[in-house]
Design an enzyme around this catalytic site. Structure first.
Site, PDB file in Angstrom:
ATOM      1  N   LYS A  53      25.375  69.547 137.103  1.00 25.53           N
ATOM      2  CA  LYS A  53      26.244  70.289 136.183  1.00 25.53           C
ATOM      3  C   LYS A  53      26.180  69.654 134.789  1.00 25.53           C
ATOM      4  CE  LYS A  53      30.424  67.660 137.259  1.00 25.53           C
ATOM      5  NZ  LYS A  53      31.030  67.255 138.545  1.00 25.53           N
ATOM      6  N   ARG A 155      43.156  70.838 142.110  1.00 25.37           N
ATOM      7  CA  ARG A 155      42.340  71.628 141.195  1.00 25.37           C
ATOM      8  C   ARG A 155      41.971  72.920 141.904  1.00 25.37           C
ATOM      9  NH1 ARG A 155      37.536  67.960 138.579  1.00 25.37           N
ATOM     10  NH2 ARG A 155      36.507  68.909 140.356  1.00 25.37           N
ATOM     11  N   TYR A 291      33.674  53.424 104.831  1.00 23.35           N
ATOM     12  CA  TYR A 291      34.917  54.064 104.376  1.00 23.35           C
ATOM     13  C   TYR A 291      36.144  53.211 104.689  1.00 23.35           C
ATOM     14  CZ  TYR A 291      32.178  58.374 103.991  1.00 23.35           C
ATOM     15  OH  TYR A 291      31.251  59.319 103.647  1.00 23.35           O
ATOM     16  N   MET A 339      29.536  59.881 109.521  1.00 23.30           N
ATOM     17  CA  MET A 339      29.101  61.102 110.217  1.00 23.30           C
ATOM     18  C   MET A 339      27.698  60.960 110.810  1.00 23.30           C
ATOM     19  SD  MET A 339      29.206  65.020 108.838  1.00 23.30           S
ATOM     20  CE  MET A 339      30.950  65.012 108.451  1.00 23.30           C
TER      21      MET A 339
HETATM   22  C1  LIG Z   1      30.886  66.331 139.520  1.00 21.19           C
HETATM   23  C2  LIG Z   1      31.097  66.616 140.938  1.00 21.19           C
HETATM   24  C3  LIG Z   1      30.461  65.883 141.934  1.00 21.19           C
HETATM   25  C4  LIG Z   1      29.628  64.650 141.656  1.00 21.19           C
HETATM   26  O1  LIG Z   1      30.472  63.542 141.414  1.00 21.19           O
HETATM   27  P1  LIG Z   1      29.843  62.120 141.026  1.00 21.19           P
HETATM   28  O2  LIG Z   1      31.014  61.216 140.915  1.00 21.19           O
HETATM   29  O3  LIG Z   1      29.150  62.313 139.725  1.00 21.19           O
HETATM   30  O4  LIG Z   1      28.898  61.758 142.111  1.00 21.19           O
HETATM   31  C5  LIG Z   1      30.618  66.305 143.247  1.00 21.19           C
HETATM   32  N1  LIG Z   1      31.394  67.370 143.548  1.00 21.19           N
HETATM   33  C6  LIG Z   1      32.044  68.077 142.614  1.00 21.19           C
HETATM   34  C7  LIG Z   1      32.889  69.220 143.014  1.00 21.19           C
HETATM   35  C8  LIG Z   1      31.929  67.721 141.278  1.00 21.19           C
HETATM   36  O5  LIG Z   1      32.583  68.426 140.348  1.00 21.19           O
END
Ligand SMILES: *Cc1c(COP(=O)(O)O)cnc(C)c1O
Length: 398
Positions: A53, A155, A291, A339
């Site tokens: 993801k 969630r 800055y 920046m």
């Molecule tokens: C991101 C995610 C994972 C992977 O988790 P890691 O800690 O990166 O191994 C597994 N399952 C779900 C639902 C996630 O959102």
């Protein structure tokens, strides 16, 4: 911040090259492949699924997925349905027989149609979501779907008290076949929270037993990276299941700094981020940097101007904290991050010169900046460091 680079930037065997003024993320696909093989060997019972993801945690979903397909990976977890559609298209022929699971689930009729049209495994958390998929599916045989149960993240997923009504809703949608039960661990990376994990496992198994009565062939998936690495301790009571490592795939050790640190040995970080040194100068006692003049020299120093700033994801929160690695030495950030630039102390690196690479992440020698060092200075976790710095232009080595 620079846009995501397209697949045209992916060239196997290319060498790192830091164009002036731009930080560049270098991704070692060999490390990701080795991490995958290592994690697969730990998942004795069933092959894990690779979590890619958020553009593979900033590493680039297409090159990462292609590398893993070659290494034998058959299942990928992405974020939203559109990410899954994109991955399906980009894998093309090489993605034949590969399962793609969008973790965020089916949020609309459009999602359901896109998932069905692109052969994605739809994940549903509610009767409403299941109904969307059922309406979109016109095939002859029941469509496999993943169902999410909430066990401790608060969630996604159906809640324990909804189990029976959810099962009834699924049974009424005869053109769907629940094929995979999913839940997500909230604190598997913290050895002080083993009891929390045990509670999640218990709730997960209760949901599994209830669903199994109607769909006996259902598979299970619970472990993230930490859950997989500590599988024997944390998940001993689970039947064979499909782990979902993400972080560890990219070389992160979820147990860094804990009593279980050794479990994450054998993983290799895949991302290095370098930026060009644009100039090296003397800084006389009393002169100030950047800055707000927040840094004032107490002695004569040498400083380097580095071509990376908050627009490149090098957070302004690193002002006056953190360090980069130049010629193997740790060079602290002086004053505020700008920046597109920042200034570091190179008093201890007499050979430092224009054109050197300043490593924001990684580097050689004692001054190398580990993901955990950088995240600590930044006030975050390496996951976020990867996602943000990975949006810079990327080069790949195989
Ligand atoms: C991101 C995610 C994972 C992977 O988790 P890691 O800690 O990166 O191994 C597994 N399952 C779900 C639902 C996630 O959102």
């Amino acid at each position: 911040m620079a846009a995501f680079t397209s697949f045209s930037d992916f060239s196997e065997g290319s060498t790192p090259d830091f164009p002036a003024g731009l930080p560049v993320a270098r991704i070692g696909l060999d490390a990701i492949r080795d991490n995958w093989l290592h994690l697969s060997s730990l998942a004795k019972d069933m092959p894990p699924m690779a979590v890619v993801k958020a553009d593979a945690y900033g590493h680039g979903v297409e090159p990462v997925a292609r590398t893993l397909v070659k290494a034998g990976c058959r299942t990928f977890a992405v974020g939203c349905v559109d990410d899954g559609v994109l991955l399906r298209k980009r894998l093309g022929e090489s993605g034949k027989g590969v399962t793609i699971l969008p973790l965020l689930g089916i949020l609309s009729a459009r999602d359901a149609a896109a998932a069905v049209a692109n052969d994605l495994l739809p994940a549903v958390s509610s009767a409403e979501q299941a109904a969307l998929v059922s309406r979109a599916w016109t095939g002859e045989t029941p469509l496999p779907v993943a169902v999410k149960v909430e066990t401790g993240m608060s969630r996604l997923g159906f809640r324990a008290h909804e189990t029976q009504s959810f099962i009834e809703a699924l049974r009424s949608l005869a053109n769907l076949r629940p094929a995979l039960l999913l839940s997500h661990l909230a604190a598997a990376d913290d050895p002080a929270k083993d009891a929390t994990v045990a509670g999640q496992v218990e709730r997960f198994l209760a949901a599994y037993k209830a669903l199994r009565e109607f769909w006996p062939g259902m598979a299970l998936s619970l472990a993230n990276s930490a859950g997989l690495l500590a599988r024997d301790t944390l998940l001993g009571s689970l039947p064979p299941h499909i782990a979902r490592p993400g972080y560890a795939l990219y070389g992160g050790n979820p147990f860094a700094g804990t009593t279980r640190e050794a479990l994450g040995r054998g993983l290799t970080p895949a991302m290095t981020v370098g930026a060009p040194v644009m100039g090296v100068h003397d800084l006389a006692t009393g002169q100030t940097v950047s800055y707000g003049c927040t840094f004032q020299a107490k002695r004569n120093m040498r400083i380097a101007v580095v071509g990376a700033g908050y627009a490149d994801g090098f957070s302004r929160g690193l002002s006056g904290r953190g360090a980069v690695c130049i010629r193997g030495e740790r060079c602290p950030v002086l004053g505020r991050i700008c920046m597109q630039m920042h200034v570091v102390d190179v008093s201890g690196v007499p050979e430092a010169s224009s054109g050197d690479t300043a490593y924001l992440l990684g580097g050689e020698g004692p001054g190398a900046v580990s993901m955990d060092d950088l995240a600590r200075d930044w006030g975050t976790i390496p996951y976020e460091v990867f996602c943000i710095l990975g949006k810079n232009p990327r080069v790949y080595s195989a």
